[in-house]
Write an enzyme that holds these catalytic residues in place. Sequence first.
Site, PDB file in Angstrom:
ATOM      1  N   ARG A  47       1.828 -29.359  38.574  1.00  0.00           N
ATOM      2  CA  ARG A  47       2.060 -29.540  37.133  1.00  0.00           C
ATOM      3  C   ARG A  47       3.503 -29.962  36.899  1.00  0.00           C
ATOM      4  O   ARG A  47       4.432 -29.236  37.260  1.00  0.00           O
ATOM      5  CB  ARG A  47       1.797 -28.209  36.424  1.00  0.00           C
ATOM      6  CG  ARG A  47       0.654 -28.266  35.452  1.00  0.00           C
ATOM      7  CD  ARG A  47       0.461 -26.935  34.782  1.00  0.00           C
ATOM      8  NE  ARG A  47       1.296 -26.797  33.594  1.00  0.00           N
ATOM      9  CZ  ARG A  47       1.144 -25.841  32.700  1.00  0.00           C
ATOM     10  NH1 ARG A  47       0.198 -24.952  32.854  1.00  0.00           N
ATOM     11  NH2 ARG A  47       1.936 -25.772  31.651  1.00  0.00           N
TER      12      ARG A  47
ATOM     13  N   ARG B 186       0.668 -20.513  18.749  1.00  0.00           N
ATOM     14  CA  ARG B 186       2.024 -20.549  19.298  1.00  0.00           C
ATOM     15  C   ARG B 186       3.076 -20.668  18.208  1.00  0.00           C
ATOM     16  O   ARG B 186       4.262 -20.742  18.522  1.00  0.00           O
ATOM     17  CB  ARG B 186       2.134 -21.748  20.207  1.00  0.00           C
ATOM     18  CG  ARG B 186       2.307 -21.398  21.700  1.00  0.00           C
ATOM     19  CD  ARG B 186       2.356 -22.711  22.417  1.00  0.00           C
ATOM     20  NE  ARG B 186       2.820 -22.721  23.748  1.00  0.00           N
ATOM     21  CZ  ARG B 186       2.051 -22.764  24.825  1.00  0.00           C
ATOM     22  NH1 ARG B 186       0.761 -22.626  24.712  1.00  0.00           N
ATOM     23  NH2 ARG B 186       2.586 -22.908  26.014  1.00  0.00           N
TER      24      ARG B 186
ATOM     25  N   ARG C 226      11.012 -24.492  27.717  1.00  0.00           N
ATOM     26  CA  ARG C 226       9.756 -23.874  27.266  1.00  0.00           C
ATOM     27  C   ARG C 226       9.988 -22.399  26.912  1.00  0.00           C
ATOM     28  O   ARG C 226       9.417 -21.898  25.941  1.00  0.00           O
ATOM     29  CB  ARG C 226       8.675 -24.018  28.343  1.00  0.00           C
ATOM     30  CG  ARG C 226       8.132 -25.453  28.389  1.00  0.00           C
ATOM     31  CD  ARG C 226       7.488 -25.767  29.718  1.00  0.00           C
ATOM     32  NE  ARG C 226       6.299 -25.001  29.993  1.00  0.00           N
ATOM     33  CZ  ARG C 226       5.841 -24.775  31.222  1.00  0.00           C
ATOM     34  NH1 ARG C 226       6.486 -25.229  32.284  1.00  0.00           N
ATOM     35  NH2 ARG C 226       4.738 -24.082  31.386  1.00  0.00           N
TER      36      ARG C 226
HETATM   37  P1  AMP Z   1       0.433 -24.116  28.473  1.00  0.00           P
HETATM   38  O1  AMP Z   1      -0.525 -24.571  29.505  1.00  0.00           O
HETATM   39  O2  AMP Z   1      -0.168 -23.148  27.503  1.00  0.00           O
HETATM   40  O3  AMP Z   1       1.728 -23.612  29.068  1.00  0.00           O
HETATM   41  O4  AMP Z   1       0.824 -25.403  27.597  1.00  0.00           O
HETATM   42  C1  AMP Z   1       1.456 -26.549  28.168  1.00  0.00           C
HETATM   43  C2  AMP Z   1       2.091 -27.368  27.069  1.00  0.00           C
HETATM   44  O5  AMP Z   1       1.092 -27.813  26.147  1.00  0.00           O
HETATM   45  C3  AMP Z   1       3.120 -26.641  26.208  1.00  0.00           C
HETATM   46  O6  AMP Z   1       4.410 -26.656  26.781  1.00  0.00           O
HETATM   47  C4  AMP Z   1       3.061 -27.441  24.904  1.00  0.00           C
HETATM   48  O7  AMP Z   1       3.755 -28.671  25.028  1.00  0.00           O
HETATM   49  C5  AMP Z   1       1.572 -27.781  24.815  1.00  0.00           C
HETATM   50  N1  AMP Z   1       0.820 -26.743  24.063  1.00  0.00           N
HETATM   51  C6  AMP Z   1      -0.145 -25.910  24.566  1.00  0.00           C
HETATM   52  N2  AMP Z   1      -0.626 -25.104  23.618  1.00  0.00           N
HETATM   53  C7  AMP Z   1       0.040 -25.409  22.476  1.00  0.00           C
HETATM   54  C8  AMP Z   1       0.011 -24.913  21.147  1.00  0.00           C
HETATM   55  N3  AMP Z   1      -0.818 -23.900  20.785  1.00  0.00           N
HETATM   56  N4  AMP Z   1       0.844 -25.473  20.237  1.00  0.00           N
HETATM   57  C9  AMP Z   1       1.657 -26.481  20.569  1.00  0.00           C
HETATM   58  N5  AMP Z   1       1.769 -26.988  21.797  1.00  0.00           N
HETATM   59  C10 AMP Z   1       0.958 -26.484  22.761  1.00  0.00           C
END
Ligand code: AMP
Length: 191
Positions: free
Chosen positions: A134, A89, A146
């Site tokens: 969530r 990311r 986000r």
């Molecule tokens: P997601 O389920 O991929 O939308 O991730 C939910 C949250 O987890 C994000 O908004 C970030 O706070 C954290 N997160 C997930 N993957 C990453 C990553 N590769 N790097 C940093 N934060 C992450």
Amino acid sequence: MLNIVLFGPPGAGKGTQAARLLDKYELVHLSTGDILRAELKAETTLGKEAKKFMEKGELVPDSVVIGMIETKIDANLNAKGFIFDGFPRTTAQALALDTMLQKKQLSISLMLALEVDDDELIKRLLLRGKDSGRADDQDQKIIENRIHVYNKETAPVIDFYGNQNKYRAIQGVGSIDDIFSRLCVAIDAIK
Ligand code: AMP
């Protein structure tokens, strides 16, 4: 190994499409979001630290996420390949992933980037928030942050894989089946 980075903003459909791709190509799913949510639920030290960032829609620090991923790769070295979902990311994460894979004589095969416009993303995330509970999907301000963080910190990862000729843009709007077919066409073209 077939190692796919499934990329795109929050709400682009990465999780939905990853589930289908895993099945078809027999890959191992590595979703940093799922791993972090499991840590949070188990109330581990890592989970408690990550929560502070996740509840604001900010990124968890690179060092935390990179360490987590290496553990999962090492546990699955006999797999046919991996789908990286929600990782890398940041460009620093992409670089660390390349270095880590190189050490194991592995590499990323392809980055598939799902493209969806912001209005559609917000609509989908609010709907998901209602269904899944969530917390970060239930507040429009957190969702907008986000998407902002995605544009600022994550979108540059496209150039990283673009420079390696591994980036493919995939139209992420339409039926789940149609989007899945587009992803498969891109994967089968390099097999
Ligand atoms: P997601 O389920 O991929 O939308 O991730 C939910 C949250 O987890 C994000 O908004 C970030 O706070 C954290 N997160 C997930 N993957 C990453 C990553 N590769 N790097 C940093 N934060 C992450």
